[in-house]
Write an enzyme that holds these catalytic residues in place. Sequence first.
Site, PDB file in Angstrom:
ATOM      1  N   LYS A   1      -9.837 -17.757  -3.192  1.00 30.63           N
ATOM      2  CA  LYS A   1     -10.464 -17.203  -2.014  1.00 30.63           C
ATOM      3  C   LYS A   1      -9.719 -16.164  -1.447  1.00 30.63           C
ATOM      4  O   LYS A   1      -8.640 -16.167  -1.032  1.00 30.63           O
ATOM      5  CB  LYS A   1     -10.555 -18.107  -1.157  1.00 30.63           C
ATOM      6  CG  LYS A   1     -11.670 -17.976   0.320  1.00 30.63           C
ATOM      7  CD  LYS A   1     -12.966 -17.951  -0.417  1.00 30.63           C
ATOM      8  CE  LYS A   1     -13.949 -18.550   0.668  1.00 30.63           C
ATOM      9  NZ  LYS A   1     -15.258 -18.802  -0.264  1.00 30.63           N
TER      10      LYS A   1
ATOM     11  N   THR B   1     -13.423 -22.621  -3.594  1.00 31.87           N
ATOM     12  CA  THR B   1     -12.645 -21.585  -2.707  1.00 31.87           C
ATOM     13  C   THR B   1     -12.874 -21.847  -1.611  1.00 31.87           C
ATOM     14  O   THR B   1     -12.003 -21.442  -0.811  1.00 31.87           O
ATOM     15  CB  THR B   1     -13.173 -20.333  -3.291  1.00 31.87           C
ATOM     16  OG1 THR B   1     -14.591 -19.981  -2.872  1.00 31.87           O
ATOM     17  CG2 THR B   1     -13.255 -19.951  -4.662  1.00 31.87           C
TER      18      THR B   1
ATOM     19  N   HIS C   1      -0.145  16.497  -1.115  1.00 28.48           N
ATOM     20  CA  HIS C   1       0.151  18.143  -1.298  1.00 28.48           C
ATOM     21  C   HIS C   1      -0.104  18.672   0.044  1.00 28.48           C
ATOM     22  O   HIS C   1      -1.422  18.492   0.717  1.00 28.48           O
ATOM     23  CB  HIS C   1      -0.589  18.578  -2.208  1.00 28.48           C
ATOM     24  CG  HIS C   1      -0.168  17.997  -3.524  1.00 28.48           C
ATOM     25  ND1 HIS C   1       1.068  17.779  -4.017  1.00 28.48           N
ATOM     26  CD2 HIS C   1      -0.753  17.441  -4.731  1.00 28.48           C
ATOM     27  CE1 HIS C   1       0.999  17.359  -5.489  1.00 28.48           C
ATOM     28  NE2 HIS C   1      -0.321  17.038  -5.622  1.00 28.48           N
TER      29      HIS C   1
END
Lengths: 306, 306, 306, 306
Positions: free
Chosen positions: C17, C62, C255
Amino acid sequence: MTELTGKIVLGPHRYGKAENRVVRIVRDTDRHTIRDLNVSSCLRGDFDAAHLDGDQSSVLPTDTQKQTIYSYAKEKGVEFVEEYGLALARHFVDDIEPVGAARIEIEEYAWERVVVDGVGHDHTWTRKGSEVRTAAITVQGTGSERKEWVIGGLKDLVILKSTGSEFRGFLTDPYTVLEPTTDRIMATSLEARWRFAGTDVDWDETYAGIRATLCEVFATLHSKALQQTLFEMGKAALERYPVLAEIRLSAPNKHHFTYDLERFGVENANEVFHADDRPYGLIQASVLREDAPDAGIAWEPYTGAV
Amino acid sequence: MTELTGKIVLGPHRYGKAENRVVRIVRDTDRHTIRDLNVSSCLRGDFDAAHLDGDQSSVLPTDTQKQTIYSYAKEKGVEFVEEYGLALARHFVDDIEPVGAARIEIEEYAWERVVVDGVGHDHTWTRKGSEVRTAAITVQGTGSERKEWVIGGLKDLVILKSTGSEFRGFLTDPYTVLEPTTDRIMATSLEARWRFAGTDVDWDETYAGIRATLCEVFATLHSKALQQTLFEMGKAALERYPVLAEIRLSAPNKHHFTYDLERFGVENANEVFHADDRPYGLIQASVLREDAPDAGIAWEPYTGAV
Amino acid sequence: MTELTGKIVLGPHRYGKAENRVVRIVRDTDRHTIRDLNVSSCLRGDFDAAHLDGDQSSVLPTDTQKQTIYSYAKEKGVEFVEEYGLALARHFVDDIEPVGAARIEIEEYAWERVVVDGVGHDHTWTRKGSEVRTAAITVQGTGSERKEWVIGGLKDLVILKSTGSEFRGFLTDPYTVLEPTTDRIMATSLEARWRFAGTDVDWDETYAGIRATLCEVFATLHSKALQQTLFEMGKAALERYPVLAEIRLSAPNKHHFTYDLERFGVENANEVFHADDRPYGLIQASVLREDAPDAGIAWEPYTGAV
Amino acid sequence: MTELTGKIVLGPHRYGKAENRVVRIVRDTDRHTIRDLNVSSCLRGDFDAAHLDGDQSSVLPTDTQKQTIYSYAKEKGVEFVEEYGLALARHFVDDIEPVGAARIEIEEYAWERVVVDGVGHDHTWTRKGSEVRTAAITVQGTGSERKEWVIGGLKDLVILKSTGSEFRGFLTDPYTVLEPTTDRIMATSLEARWRFAGTDVDWDETYAGIRATLCEVFATLHSKALQQTLFEMGKAALERYPVLAEIRLSAPNKHHFTYDLERFGVENANEVFHADDRPYGLIQASVLREDAPDAGIAWEPYTGAV
């Protein structure tokens, strides 16, 4: 420094339950249908005491609004999201005493049937496209004061043309270094919202037709600028659908820069581009009918999603 | 407290340029085609001095990798993203001396032609679907040591079935409060990655076929659990495509909870659901051929996107 | 085309889960404390029948894992997230028969007390920083086969230096157009993960110390390249904390391009920059102790978030 | 069906360059300072020909607006973002003939110095907090018609109190199942925007003071509802800063649900919560001075970010 001394008072206020993720399956037969929605409710009215004194006696909890949103998905159904939104907004205005106006904002996510042996499957779909259909329904007042507005729309419609777009002859100043171009990629992630003149509309057919019209004009008009394209898109939608009072378009100019390959001895005749993220041009325009009825509070946004 | 005293040394390392947004238009005729890519390069090799001493003499700048990625989109073309990735990876390994292995990760975004008067337009498209096609190409070594691996795949394929899925007979413990069900919505946002046994493949046809196979099995298999569905999806893909060595599937179980409307006197026979965000079940499984060639470093991720 | 004929079999698999959003308030006194977590569980073991036959009799739902995660936040507490993760992982391995190994991944979001009259408030906080503390706890086997690994870390630590960074003397090829520089902005969104040699650790003190060490080295080392900086950061952390076996660093080179203002007659001596989004360099390096114990499955990711 | 026949005309329109990521370093001494901005420009004026005929002769390219935004970061500096925004907006209105009004929207990201040996480092910072400071500067007209509005604000300020919040005594209807509570977690991700009465303001001091005031009231007021808390927050800000004309607050009620552990025999006295994602209550309120000057177009949003 300008200093003010006036009395401090409560200004406009409203509240609701945002982003209820309602999925509605119609399973009356083996061939199911699906409506996948993100629904927000917003109430205005006499809630001054809640702000000034913390008195909740006029405040319908946002949890209650949530329950109503889910229950109406069965009680009223969602054959058309606009009708479902109207039912909810009317309920809050008519049945909850302190409510003076209600707004329902809806995002709808499209699904398409999985193809099995050449046929669309009865009860399995994949998410279709990145674009989202939107609706914002506002109901205000009761009896002879009753007003109702429906705004339809779409967002995140990413559309691109690889030629047929130019940009030149523009105003210049000392900061202007952009070169004019007669052939560029034009791409956007379109947001369009259109206000209906009434509520007696063939909702899904109109949605499909407006979407198709917008795409067709974007494709076929030789564009001198995104501004021109947006105006012609909106104009075509209004011409085709007299039920529309106005349309508002917001279009980021998703820049695709021709990549400089000449320094490597490689020709690049508008074939290789860098799709840049930020910054982007952002063009917003509206197209109206001169006899459009008053919009009232129809355009006042709530969640920002619609 | 466990304390270590061993010498501190440089471990595995690599670098590259991530997320180059390359758009390639082929415009040899009036009917253009588009490839919309997000390309990342990753180099391994003898770059110890850059880490230990700051000596850059063996380091090809990531900016140079970027230039190469864009230039190869024209020099080599991107008729098939896998071939384009192989060309790039081979170049870095073969032409840049310190490079021992190169990995190219690609995401591809699909577009579909705008329909005008019933016909797909020549040079205008809308973004198609939320799903992303992926590829990860790895080239290692030179001469007789040369190895090449291609992994294809997709992600963000959102798929849902409104019936034909159950979950019952599971293990229970004192924390188990879940009720078994014989009819539920099953939905996921699928990520699948498949490793090819070689590089002589009909890339686009295979991609379309695997995608169709995965969707078909999801649709037609009566599911006793997402685990079973994933295994059967992977197995079907391998059966249909002997060019595949293995497939890996990762599937969040996007829970749709039947909304409790009975308390309002409203029947809800799996018609109205709440689509929940978090938490979600997360099921991961792989299906292999017993004679699959060694995977080497093919599965070692770089950007996390592929 | 290479074609395989081997038998198709189930490969590695696991489930759990993901992203349980646990908030734990300790309120034994008026001065509350908060732990704000995102917890994922992952189980490995003999779940073949679930995949091959749809037989769930060995599958702990789960949902049950979720209940356990929330209940343990009270039963065991979360004084230290690593101890909480160890308790959960040990429970699944020791108490749930088919489970052979368990992994708990945790993200922790930091909060700081709101200051009122110069003092931190007892029970009100604001979210602190964008960075996320991470932990991945893996427990495998029982009895003499028992192994336990703890990985700590952080991600989304955005750090920037406006000078003290150069990049020159690099390898060049025909695609190299980058100019060397002796003074540039160096910025990254750091992800660092460090593996502990054992589980008897002063968790929070060590976390704070490693974070401080990483930032200090980034600030004070004159950088010849991001590679060098990362190596020195990792080395310093290992030198200071003998309880660490290794550290892995992943750093996008965000950058910042010096904006060309000379064409407008405006001097720009590294004062005005454009912070670009994509593409970005991506540097990954690890620093190890030579006597580091075996990492086993400790580094195998699950959700991708840790 | 309501059908309209009125002439179709161009409605309100505007355009600009959104999300220029300007980073400004002041390096006059070894102790650098940083301003990290996301700047958008928006122009209104007589651009009808661009929409109706594709004539760009009055259109200053969005690229030019970008160049100006970056150049002004040096020419005018960004000591205060509000002053920088005013300079840009005035320039577009005063120097570009077709422009009738300009709006500059700014997001600012805060940084804090890295601490080395107990001292803030000269030129290295980490990103501070998730919150974003915002500003929206609007300039309209010239000469005696000139109007200028500045709106300051913040967003994504995540704030939570673990007690001192109740919600009870609310209105009920047949869909109301929510239980009243006298002790709950109250949390939000605050967006606040305040309109200044003039432009002669101590910008940074005022920002810090308003932010502190909002947090203090959130912390110390025993809350009967989020509505009450928002009103008192806004009222306190206006009382403390007479330079403010009004303040608008938008606050999602980020629900933290007490987790039901009783079914496992575990007591949970508001100690373990589930932090839910969606849906969420969304409360919006404004607090005004009765002598507030006219807001004109100051509140009309452009990017949606401010």
